[in-house]
Scaffold this motif. Structure first.
Motif, PDB file in Angstrom:
ATOM      1  N   VAL A   3       5.333   5.637  -2.838  1.00 27.68           N
ATOM      2  CA  VAL A   3       6.625   5.305  -3.446  1.00 27.68           C
ATOM      3  C   VAL A   3       6.384   4.869  -4.884  1.00 27.68           C
ATOM      4  CG1 VAL A   3       8.667   3.825  -3.324  1.00 27.68           C
ATOM      5  CG2 VAL A   3       7.509   4.539  -1.199  1.00 27.68           C
ATOM      6  N   ARG A   4       7.020   5.550  -5.797  1.00 25.27           N
ATOM      7  CA  ARG A   4       6.963   5.154  -7.207  1.00 25.27           C
ATOM      8  C   ARG A   4       8.107   4.208  -7.533  1.00 25.27           C
ATOM      9  NH1 ARG A   4       6.651   9.687 -11.724  1.00 25.27           N
ATOM     10  NH2 ARG A   4       4.425   9.299 -11.689  1.00 25.27           N
ATOM     11  N   ASN A  47       0.807  -1.215   0.000  1.00 28.78           N
ATOM     12  CA  ASN A  47       0.000   0.000   0.000  1.00 28.78           C
ATOM     13  C   ASN A  47       0.847   1.276   0.000  1.00 28.78           C
ATOM     14  OD1 ASN A  47      -2.633   1.262   0.088  1.00 28.78           O
ATOM     15  ND2 ASN A  47      -2.117   1.846   2.188  1.00 28.78           N
ATOM     16  N   LEU A  48       2.114   1.169   0.318  1.00 28.78           N
ATOM     17  CA  LEU A  48       2.999   2.327   0.325  1.00 28.78           C
ATOM     18  C   LEU A  48       3.388   2.762  -1.085  1.00 28.78           C
ATOM     19  CD1 LEU A  48       5.394   1.231   3.202  1.00 28.78           C
ATOM     20  CD2 LEU A  48       3.540   2.909   3.342  1.00 28.78           C
ATOM     21  N   PHE A  49       3.173   1.884  -2.061  1.00 33.26           N
ATOM     22  CA  PHE A  49       3.605   2.124  -3.435  1.00 33.26           C
ATOM     23  C   PHE A  49       2.450   2.588  -4.314  1.00 33.26           C
ATOM     24  CE2 PHE A  49       6.930  -0.480  -1.748  1.00 33.26           C
ATOM     25  CZ  PHE A  49       8.070  -0.156  -2.461  1.00 33.26           C
ATOM     26  N   THR A  50       2.787   3.299  -5.381  1.00 36.63           N
ATOM     27  CA  THR A  50       1.813   3.609  -6.421  1.00 36.63           C
ATOM     28  C   THR A  50       1.449   2.294  -7.116  1.00 36.63           C
ATOM     29  OG1 THR A  50       3.559   3.993  -8.060  1.00 36.63           O
ATOM     30  CG2 THR A  50       2.773   5.920  -6.817  1.00 36.63           C
ATOM     31  N   PRO A  51       0.335   2.241  -7.842  1.00 30.88           N
ATOM     32  CA  PRO A  51      -0.025   0.996  -8.530  1.00 30.88           C
ATOM     33  C   PRO A  51       1.069   0.468  -9.458  1.00 30.88           C
ATOM     34  CG  PRO A  51      -1.882   2.498  -8.527  1.00 30.88           C
ATOM     35  CD  PRO A  51      -0.706   3.269  -7.969  1.00 30.88           C
ATOM     36  N   ASP A  52       1.852   1.371 -10.047  1.00 29.01           N
ATOM     37  CA  ASP A  52       2.948   0.941 -10.929  1.00 29.01           C
ATOM     38  C   ASP A  52       4.303   0.966 -10.215  1.00 29.01           C
ATOM     39  OD1 ASP A  52       3.142   3.689 -10.690  1.00 29.01           O
ATOM     40  OD2 ASP A  52       3.659   4.021 -12.796  1.00 29.01           O
ATOM     41  N   GLY A  53       4.293   1.052  -8.886  1.00 27.12           N
ATOM     42  CA  GLY A  53       5.515   1.180  -8.099  1.00 27.12           C
ATOM     43  C   GLY A  53       6.437  -0.023  -8.249  1.00 27.12           C
ATOM     44  N   ARG A  54       7.744   0.263  -8.196  1.00 25.92           N
ATOM     45  CA  ARG A  54       8.758  -0.772  -8.363  1.00 25.92           C
ATOM     46  C   ARG A  54       9.785  -0.661  -7.246  1.00 25.92           C
ATOM     47  NH1 ARG A  54       8.164  -3.419 -12.801  1.00 25.92           N
ATOM     48  NH2 ARG A  54      10.295  -4.206 -12.978  1.00 25.92           N
ATOM     49  N   ALA A  55      10.446  -1.774  -6.979  1.00 25.68           N
ATOM     50  CA  ALA A  55      11.505  -1.802  -5.976  1.00 25.68           C
ATOM     51  C   ALA A  55      12.663  -2.641  -6.507  1.00 25.68           C
ATOM     52  CB  ALA A  55      10.990  -2.371  -4.657  1.00 25.68           C
ATOM     53  N   ASP A  56      13.866  -2.245  -6.141  1.00 26.91           N
ATOM     54  CA  ASP A  56      15.073  -2.907  -6.627  1.00 26.91           C
ATOM     55  C   ASP A  56      15.973  -3.227  -5.433  1.00 26.91           C
ATOM     56  OD1 ASP A  56      17.488  -3.679  -7.744  1.00 26.91           O
ATOM     57  OD2 ASP A  56      17.562  -2.022  -9.181  1.00 26.91           O
ATOM     58  N   TYR A  57      16.050  -4.496  -5.080  1.00 29.62           N
ATOM     59  CA  TYR A  57      16.881  -4.976  -3.974  1.00 29.62           C
ATOM     60  C   TYR A  57      18.082  -5.778  -4.481  1.00 29.62           C
ATOM     61  CZ  TYR A  57      13.179  -3.806  -0.601  1.00 29.62           C
ATOM     62  OH  TYR A  57      12.253  -3.150   0.180  1.00 29.62           O
ATOM     63  N   ARG A  58      18.426  -5.650  -5.755  1.00 29.49           N
ATOM     64  CA  ARG A  58      19.497  -6.476  -6.326  1.00 29.49           C
ATOM     65  C   ARG A  58      20.837  -6.295  -5.635  1.00 29.49           C
ATOM     66  NH1 ARG A  58      18.529  -5.128 -12.534  1.00 29.49           N
ATOM     67  NH2 ARG A  58      18.259  -3.118 -11.506  1.00 29.49           N
ATOM     68  N   SER A  59      21.164  -5.094  -5.181  1.00 24.44           N
ATOM     69  CA  SER A  59      22.466  -4.887  -4.538  1.00 24.44           C
ATOM     70  C   SER A  59      22.559  -5.617  -3.197  1.00 24.44           C
ATOM     71  CB  SER A  59      22.748  -3.395  -4.338  1.00 24.44           C
ATOM     72  OG  SER A  59      21.975  -2.884  -3.274  1.00 24.44           O
ATOM     73  N   ALA A  60      21.416  -6.025  -2.652  1.00 31.43           N
ATOM     74  CA  ALA A  60      21.379  -6.774  -1.387  1.00 31.43           C
ATOM     75  C   ALA A  60      21.118  -8.258  -1.643  1.00 31.43           C
ATOM     76  CB  ALA A  60      20.303  -6.189  -0.473  1.00 31.43           C
ATOM     77  N   GLY A  61      21.305  -8.688  -2.889  1.00 30.87           N
ATOM     78  CA  GLY A  61      21.099 -10.093  -3.232  1.00 30.87           C
ATOM     79  C   GLY A  61      19.671 -10.441  -3.560  1.00 30.87           C
ATOM     80  N   GLY A  62      18.846  -9.433  -3.801  1.00 32.84           N
ATOM     81  CA  GLY A  62      17.423  -9.653  -4.055  1.00 32.84           C
ATOM     82  C   GLY A  62      17.022  -9.502  -5.498  1.00 32.84           C
ATOM     83  N   ILE A  63      15.802  -9.054  -5.684  1.00 35.68           N
ATOM     84  CA  ILE A  63      15.223  -8.930  -7.015  1.00 35.68           C
ATOM     85  C   ILE A  63      14.817  -7.495  -7.277  1.00 35.68           C
ATOM     86  CG2 ILE A  63      14.371 -11.310  -6.925  1.00 35.68           C
ATOM     87  CD1 ILE A  63      11.505 -10.104  -6.561  1.00 35.68           C
ATOM     88  N   GLU A  64      14.455  -7.233  -8.527  1.00 33.89           N
ATOM     89  CA  GLU A  64      13.891  -5.957  -8.954  1.00 33.89           C
ATOM     90  C   GLU A  64      12.584  -6.274  -9.634  1.00 33.89           C
ATOM     91  OE1 GLU A  64      12.630  -2.852 -11.555  1.00 33.89           O
ATOM     92  OE2 GLU A  64      13.386  -4.773 -12.292  1.00 33.89           O
ATOM     93  N   GLY A  65      11.558  -5.469  -9.348  1.00 36.03           N
ATOM     94  CA  GLY A  65      10.288  -5.701 -10.020  1.00 36.03           C
ATOM     95  C   GLY A  65       9.164  -4.896  -9.413  1.00 36.03           C
ATOM     96  N   ALA A  66       7.949  -5.269  -9.780  1.00 35.47           N
ATOM     97  CA  ALA A  66       6.757  -4.618  -9.245  1.00 35.47           C
ATOM     98  C   ALA A  66       6.734  -4.797  -7.728  1.00 35.47           C
ATOM     99  CB  ALA A  66       5.509  -5.226  -9.870  1.00 35.47           C
ATOM    100  N   ALA A  67       6.292  -3.771  -7.019  1.00 36.19           N
ATOM    101  CA  ALA A  67       6.304  -3.799  -5.553  1.00 36.19           C
ATOM    102  C   ALA A  67       5.553  -5.008  -5.001  1.00 36.19           C
ATOM    103  CB  ALA A  67       5.715  -2.503  -5.001  1.00 36.19           C
TER     104      ALA A  67
END
Length: 159
Positions: free
Chosen positions: A142-143, A37-57
């Motif tokens: 968060v966008r 709910n903190l993100f916009t409908p098209d919001g994305r997050a990128d955790y790759r530098s921490a060994g994670g993934i990037e994608g839709a929130a």
């Protein structure tokens, strides 16, 4: 600058600060509906530098839920918040960029390695968050979020 404009700027700053705090609380509490709910409908997050993934929130929330499951203890701090407001469609203040540092200890067992009942963290990491925010009808959201992990320390198990 008029008092009305100054008050609006302060109110926006407080709302943005609350959004960043809500992010930390949602992650630490494992409240993935709140996280989404903190993100916009098209919001994305990128955790790759921490060994994670990037994608839709919503997808990243699922990944976070799985990644955090082994840790009984997680509480991170977000500090040194630098907020800059931008312009969208000629309306000042509809976007914001936030750079903020974080420190994140994670513990696998609530009683493992405890001294006087306080668990020793199994992992401690730190870095910087880069938030791109958008003012929406529901308030600031968060966008885009990019995690820039700078360091990670694993426990010394030799002793």
């Amino acid at each position: 600058m008029t008092q009305r404009v100054e008050l609006a700027a302060v109110m926006d700053r407080l709302a943005v600060d609350e959004l960043i705090t809500d992010y930390a609380v949602a992650v630490d509490d494992g409240d993935w509906p709140a996280y989404r709910n903190l993100f916009t409908p098209d919001g994305r997050a990128d955790y790759r530098s921490a060994g994670g993934i990037e994608g839709a929130a919503r997808d990243v929330a699922d990944w976070l839920a799985d990644s955090m499951r082994p840790f009984a203890v997680h509480q991170h701090l977000i500090v040194n918040r630098r907020v800059r407001f931008g312009v969208l469609d000629q309306d000042t203040g509809d976007t914001a960029r936030v750079l903020a540092d974080y420190l994140s200890p994670l513990g696998r067992a609530a009683d493992g390695g405890a001294e006087e009942g306080v668990p020793a963290p199994d992992v401690v990491c730190g870095g910087r968050y880069a938030f791109a925010l958008l003012r929406t009808d529901a308030g600031w959201r968060v966008r885009e979020l990019v995690v820039q992990e700078k360091w990670r320390r694993l426990p010394d198990r030799t002793g």
